[in-house]
Design a protein around this motif. Structure first.
Motif, mmCIF file in Angstrom:
data_model
loop_
_atom_site.group_PDB
_atom_site.id
_atom_site.type_symbol
_atom_site.label_atom_id
_atom_site.label_comp_id
_atom_site.label_asym_id
_atom_site.label_seq_id
_atom_site.Cartn_x
_atom_site.Cartn_y
_atom_site.Cartn_z
ATOM 1 N N LYS A 26 49.912 36.243 32.133
ATOM 2 C CA LYS A 26 48.523 35.878 32.397
ATOM 3 C C LYS A 26 48.306 34.443 31.935
ATOM 4 O O LYS A 26 49.046 33.930 31.094
ATOM 5 C CB LYS A 26 47.585 36.822 31.653
ATOM 6 N N GLN A 27 47.278 33.815 32.464
ATOM 7 C CA GLN A 27 46.968 32.442 32.064
ATOM 8 C C GLN A 27 46.768 32.344 30.558
ATOM 9 O O GLN A 27 47.231 31.399 29.929
ATOM 10 C CB GLN A 27 45.729 31.946 32.796
ATOM 11 N N ARG A 28 46.092 33.315 29.974
ATOM 12 C CA ARG A 28 45.843 33.314 28.534
ATOM 13 C C ARG A 28 47.164 33.332 27.754
ATOM 14 O O ARG A 28 47.312 32.647 26.745
ATOM 15 C CB ARG A 28 44.977 34.522 28.152
ATOM 16 N N GLU A 29 48.145 34.113 28.243
ATOM 17 C CA GLU A 29 49.438 34.196 27.563
ATOM 18 C C GLU A 29 50.173 32.851 27.620
ATOM 19 O O GLU A 29 50.756 32.418 26.616
ATOM 20 C CB GLU A 29 50.303 35.288 28.197
ATOM 21 N N ALA A 31 48.765 29.949 27.900
ATOM 22 C CA ALA A 31 48.012 29.066 27.011
ATOM 23 C C ALA A 31 48.397 29.304 25.554
ATOM 24 O O ALA A 31 48.668 28.352 24.811
ATOM 25 C CB ALA A 31 46.511 29.273 27.200
ATOM 26 N N ASP A 32 48.442 30.563 25.140
ATOM 27 C CA ASP A 32 48.792 30.884 23.753
ATOM 28 C C ASP A 32 50.211 30.427 23.418
ATOM 29 O O ASP A 32 50.448 29.837 22.367
ATOM 30 C CB ASP A 32 48.650 32.385 23.485
ATOM 31 N N GLN A 42 42.912 28.931 28.178
ATOM 32 C CA GLN A 42 43.033 29.611 29.463
ATOM 33 C C GLN A 42 42.392 28.769 30.563
ATOM 34 O O GLN A 42 42.907 28.679 31.674
ATOM 35 C CB GLN A 42 42.399 31.006 29.396
ATOM 36 N N SER A 43 41.287 28.127 30.252
ATOM 37 C CA SER A 43 40.608 27.262 31.212
ATOM 38 C C SER A 43 41.504 26.081 31.600
ATOM 39 O O SER A 43 41.573 25.704 32.773
ATOM 40 C CB SER A 43 39.300 26.755 30.619
#
Length: 96
Positions: A26-29, A31-32, A42-43
């Motif tokens: 995922k985008q969040r992953e 990013a992290d 995420q943005s």
């Protein structure tokens, strides 16, 4: 001696998104794992994948590729006639 700049294209942005999806991330992953732990991480990844970040650093793109398990050699390789032939064969093999 002139310095060449890194040009990030819309096609590259789309390729990054496809690589992330292929890696089942995922985008969040992403990013992290990139160290973008702020609420804007995420943005940033979403904007990068949509080609809205015009001049990301080469380091950013290489980190993204590493996280997705992708080869930078393949990412930056220009498609040739063999690639076109393969895509055409895959497309024509699709049954409707």
């Amino acid at each position: 001696m002139s310095k060449k700049s890194f040009i990030f294209t819309k096609e590259m942005a789309e390729k990054l998104k496809a690589l992330r999806r292929k890696a089942n991330l995922k985008q969040r992953e992403v990013a992290d794992l990139s160290g973008l732990k702020s609420k804007y991480g995420q943005s940033f990844i979403a904007r990068l994948e949509n080609g809205l970040i015009r001049n990301p650093s080469l380091r950013t793109v290489l980190d993204y590729l590493r996280i997705c398990g992708a080869s930078w050699v393949e990412f930056f390789r220009k498609p040739d006639a063999l690639d076109f032939k393969q895509r055409h064969e895959n497309w024509t093999a699709v049954k409707i």
